[in-house]
Design a protein around this motif. Structure first.
Motif, mmCIF file in Angstrom:
data_model
loop_
_atom_site.group_PDB
_atom_site.id
_atom_site.type_symbol
_atom_site.label_atom_id
_atom_site.label_comp_id
_atom_site.label_asym_id
_atom_site.label_seq_id
_atom_site.Cartn_x
_atom_site.Cartn_y
_atom_site.Cartn_z
ATOM 1 N N LEU A 370 0.821 -1.656 0.054
ATOM 2 C CA LEU A 370 -0.114 0.094 -0.234
ATOM 3 C C LEU A 370 0.625 0.717 -0.054
ATOM 4 N N VAL A 371 1.519 1.254 0.343
ATOM 5 C CA VAL A 371 2.377 2.012 0.756
ATOM 6 C C VAL A 371 3.364 2.705 -0.683
ATOM 7 N N ASP A 372 3.892 1.795 -1.489
ATOM 8 C CA ASP A 372 4.345 1.654 -2.807
ATOM 9 C C ASP A 372 3.806 1.964 -3.713
ATOM 10 N N ALA A 373 1.924 2.147 -3.733
ATOM 11 C CA ALA A 373 1.178 2.486 -4.475
ATOM 12 C C ALA A 373 0.501 3.612 -4.214
ATOM 13 N N MET A 394 9.745 1.708 8.219
ATOM 14 C CA MET A 394 8.771 0.628 7.872
ATOM 15 C C MET A 394 7.954 -0.006 8.925
ATOM 16 N N ARG A 395 9.324 -0.380 9.378
ATOM 17 C CA ARG A 395 9.176 -0.547 11.111
ATOM 18 C C ARG A 395 7.509 -0.313 11.553
ATOM 19 N N ARG A 396 7.984 0.658 11.916
ATOM 20 C CA ARG A 396 6.690 1.924 13.060
ATOM 21 C C ARG A 396 5.385 1.513 12.140
ATOM 22 N N LEU A 397 5.617 1.804 11.093
ATOM 23 C CA LEU A 397 5.090 1.622 10.542
ATOM 24 C C LEU A 397 4.096 0.172 10.365
ATOM 25 N N HIS A 398 4.593 -0.938 11.153
ATOM 26 C CA HIS A 398 3.732 -1.976 10.591
ATOM 27 C C HIS A 398 3.355 -2.442 12.533
ATOM 28 N N GLN A 399 4.070 -1.503 13.494
ATOM 29 C CA GLN A 399 4.000 -1.460 14.897
ATOM 30 C C GLN A 399 2.079 -0.873 15.139
ATOM 31 N N HIS A 400 2.009 -0.243 13.880
ATOM 32 C CA HIS A 400 0.921 0.720 14.330
ATOM 33 C C HIS A 400 -0.015 0.462 14.154
ATOM 34 N N PRO A 401 -1.423 0.943 14.771
ATOM 35 C CA PRO A 401 -2.712 0.331 14.959
ATOM 36 C C PRO A 401 -3.403 0.259 13.725
ATOM 37 N N TRP A 402 -3.560 1.284 13.212
ATOM 38 C CA TRP A 402 -4.215 2.169 12.282
ATOM 39 C C TRP A 402 -5.027 2.109 12.285
ATOM 40 N N PRO A 403 -6.236 2.327 13.396
ATOM 41 C CA PRO A 403 -7.267 3.228 13.712
ATOM 42 C C PRO A 403 -8.214 3.720 12.707
ATOM 43 N N ASP A 425 12.166 9.329 7.281
ATOM 44 C CA ASP A 425 12.661 8.348 8.421
ATOM 45 C C ASP A 425 11.614 7.960 9.473
ATOM 46 N N VAL A 426 11.958 7.740 10.148
ATOM 47 C CA VAL A 426 11.282 7.679 11.794
ATOM 48 C C VAL A 426 10.821 9.302 12.367
ATOM 49 N N GLY A 427 11.633 10.215 11.858
ATOM 50 C CA GLY A 427 11.273 11.646 12.541
ATOM 51 C C GLY A 427 10.904 11.683 11.483
ATOM 52 N N ASP A 428 10.372 12.039 10.145
ATOM 53 C CA ASP A 428 9.602 12.299 9.824
ATOM 54 C C ASP A 428 7.889 11.317 9.337
ATOM 55 N N LEU A 429 7.954 10.645 10.367
ATOM 56 C CA LEU A 429 6.612 10.001 10.197
ATOM 57 C C LEU A 429 5.064 10.560 11.919
ATOM 58 N N ALA A 430 4.313 10.757 11.476
ATOM 59 C CA ALA A 430 3.095 11.651 12.866
ATOM 60 C C ALA A 430 3.396 10.819 13.963
ATOM 61 N N PRO A 431 3.286 11.442 15.113
ATOM 62 C CA PRO A 431 3.960 11.395 15.897
ATOM 63 C C PRO A 431 2.866 10.343 16.425
ATOM 64 N N GLU A 432 1.282 9.919 16.042
ATOM 65 C CA GLU A 432 0.904 8.997 16.730
ATOM 66 C C GLU A 432 1.945 8.151 16.560
ATOM 67 N N ILE A 433 2.132 8.134 15.598
ATOM 68 C CA ILE A 433 2.526 6.679 14.815
ATOM 69 C C ILE A 433 3.977 6.104 15.881
ATOM 70 N N THR A 434 4.962 7.293 15.975
ATOM 71 C CA THR A 434 6.295 6.394 17.192
ATOM 72 C C THR A 434 6.061 7.078 18.326
ATOM 73 N N ALA A 435 4.710 7.217 18.862
ATOM 74 C CA ALA A 435 4.330 7.221 19.887
ATOM 75 C C ALA A 435 4.248 6.226 21.232
ATOM 76 N N ALA A 436 3.918 4.838 20.516
ATOM 77 C CA ALA A 436 3.616 3.952 21.061
ATOM 78 C C ALA A 436 4.713 3.175 21.166
ATOM 79 N N ALA A 464 15.182 -1.803 17.797
ATOM 80 C CA ALA A 464 15.721 -0.531 17.266
ATOM 81 C C ALA A 464 15.667 0.470 18.078
ATOM 82 N N ASP A 465 15.140 0.524 19.108
ATOM 83 C CA ASP A 465 15.347 1.135 20.158
ATOM 84 C C ASP A 465 16.354 1.598 20.845
#
Length: 515
Positions: A370-373, A394-403, A425-436, A464-465
């Motif tokens: 989906l990200v590629d599309a 991409m790992r953080r994207l997989h961890q997010h529950p995507w409500p 990179d991770v710093g470019d992701l939305a805060p709710e994705i990196t927060a958890a 990763a941490d």
């Protein structure tokens, strides 16, 4: 535009050759190299396919082809019998999808060589190309034994749109089916996970009928897109597709939207208006958020579905209808029926067939696809300037529950197109994705890294941490050594200056503080 050559290997396999296969003369270089010998055969990339038994001899072919293109790849297709149509077809579908992502048709013109591979593999190239699953030009290399010398052209394009070309009914039906599946896959149902394959198969079966359909699923899963797929690939595909959200109108306004009204039917009704049922005549009406209907509108809708006729608000004439209704909701209609909040007779009238759209968390394997599309959409908007997503992001994207499901993911990717230059990179992701993930890596007292025995138990921070902690420390050290000079620190770390700035922002570092 870049040019890509896609071909099966012609180098054979390990072990004895089949009894029907004659030995190729030493003077015959094979169709792949003979094609590349032609002056007009200049490619920017070459992809050679082979089965596992042919991998070793195919590597020699790839090495000989490397001087003919800047990029030459060998891809092993997991098929043990290249004469089995079914196995080949199941294997080539995902291969075609991956190639379209790696070599997008908007930027790459593809040639497919029909002269290499088994006859079954060559036939499937024709089906895939003619069905639109693989946008490509088909080429044939005339066997050396049949080429007179001199020959004006040893390579010819194969086109099947010749006037009077005999139609084979079975092939024609297969092409129609594959084209429908391709449209569904590209426009609607992106993903190769088991839930999505099952969903596509169910939609294909339901689309062929004319029964009402009830689509269930969480908000943002793509219920309207599934409804469009049902419409486009069904008997009403040439008719109109009208979508209406039942949750955005007050009761009186919604009745007018659905059934239309006559002039003077209510204050402000200056003229006659056709409702969405009339507009969808001969096609499909998609009623989203059907669970939000008031009891009065539910009764009116039931009457229309039962009788196949309607009367406009304030009107007397009866209007005949020919409409397929596809309804959708994120609510539990069965529970609403039990509670008396939704009419039972309307519920059973709507659920002629039920389609459930899986949430994104149930098909996490599709996130990368989906990200590629969505990145392709961003690339088109940015006129070819693409973005690359780091492995950690991409790992953080997989961890997010995507409500918010696919809608949330698409919005996130399109946001990158605004704020990112080359890399996400991770710093470019939305805060709710990196927060958890960030909170999970914070140990007692805010310490980052593996806990020592006796100091917080035997817990171990995620790798990763730990990597992020080491990266933050390395960046801080480089900034201190170079007194906050970002350019010098970036050179010392062997990364781009903009990358360093993004990482500094992600870790809360400032050059003047580091100095």
């Amino acid at each position: 535009m870049n040019r890509l050559l896609l071909t099966w290997s012609d180098a054979g396999t390990l072990g004895p050759a089949p009894a029907h296969q004659g030995r190729r003369p030493e003077s015959d270089r094979g169709p792949v190299l003979r094609l590349l010998d032609q002056e007009e055969s200049r490619y920017d990339a070459i992809v050679v396919l082979t089965i596992p038994a042919g991998e070793t001899p195919s590597r020699a072919l790839v090495e000989r082809a490397r001087g003919r293109a800047p990029r030459v790849e060998l891809r092993v297709v997991d098929v043990d019998d290249p004469s089995d149509y079914a196995k080949l077809f199941r294997a080539l579908g995902p291969v075609s999808a991956k190639l379209k992502r790696a070599f997008p048709p908007a930027a790459w013109a593809t040639d497919v060589l029909l002269s290499a591979g088994t006859p079954q593999a060559q036939t499937l190239w024709v089906i895939l190309v003619q069905a639109g699953l693989l946008p490509a030009r088909m080429l044939q290399v005339i066997p050396a034994a049949f080429v007179p010398r001199p020959h004006p052209r040893a390579v010819r394009e194969v086109r099947l749109d010749i006037e009077g070309f005999p139609e084979i009914r079975a092939l024609r039906e297969e092409v129609v089916r594959l084209r429908a599946e391709a449209r569904t896959r590209d426009a609607v149902l992106v993903g190769e996970s088991e839930p999505m394959r099952s969903l596509r198969a169910r939609i294909a079966r339901v689309a062929a009928t004319d029964v009402p359909v009830l689509i269930l699923g969480e908000t943002g899963t793509g219920k309207e897109l599934a409804a469009r797929a049902i419409h486009e690939h069904g008997p009403r595909g040439r008719g109109p597709f009208i979508a209406e959200n039942c949750g955005v109108f007050a009761e009186g306004v919604l009745a007018s939207e659905l059934f239309g009204h006559e002039a003077g039917a209510f204050t402000g009704a200056a003229g006659r208006r056709r409702g969405v049922f009339e507009q969808a005549h001969g096609g499909t009406l998609f009623l989203d958020e059907i669970g939000e209907l008031s009891p009065r509108v539910q009764a009116s809708l039931l009457r229309v579905l039962q009788d196949g006729t309607l009367r406009r608000v304030g009107g007397e004439a009866t209007i005949e209808l020919d409409v397929r209704v596809v309804a959708a909701t994120h609510r539990d209609l069965a529970a609403m029926v039990a509670q008396g909040a939704f009419r039972e007779d309307l519920y059973y009238r709507l659920r002629g067939a039920v389609i459930e759209i899986p949430p994104l968390r149930a098909r996490a394997g599709d996130i990368e696809i989906l990200v590629d599309a969505f990145l392709d959409e961003v690339r088109a908007r940015r006129k070819g300037r693409g973005l690359k997503v780091t492995r950690e992001a991409m790992r953080r994207l997989h961890q997010h529950p995507w409500p918010g499901n696919v809608r949330e993911l698409r919005a996130e990717v399109h946001r990158w197109g605004v704020f990112c230059d080359q890399t996400v990179d991770v710093g470019d992701l939305a805060p709710e994705i990196t927060a958890a993930a960030g909170s999970a890596g914070a140990g007692a007292g805010g310490a980052v890294g593996p806990a020592e025995p006796g100091a917080g138990g035997d817990e171990v921070a995620p790798l990763a941490d730990a990597v992020a902690s080491a990266e933050r420390a390395a960046i801080g050290r480089a900034l201190r050594v170079h007194r906050g000079n970002i350019s010098r620190a970036a050179r010392a770390l062997a990364i781009d200056r903009n990358t360093l700035k993004r990482k500094m922002a992600a870790y809360g570092l400032r050059g003047d503080e580091a100095a």
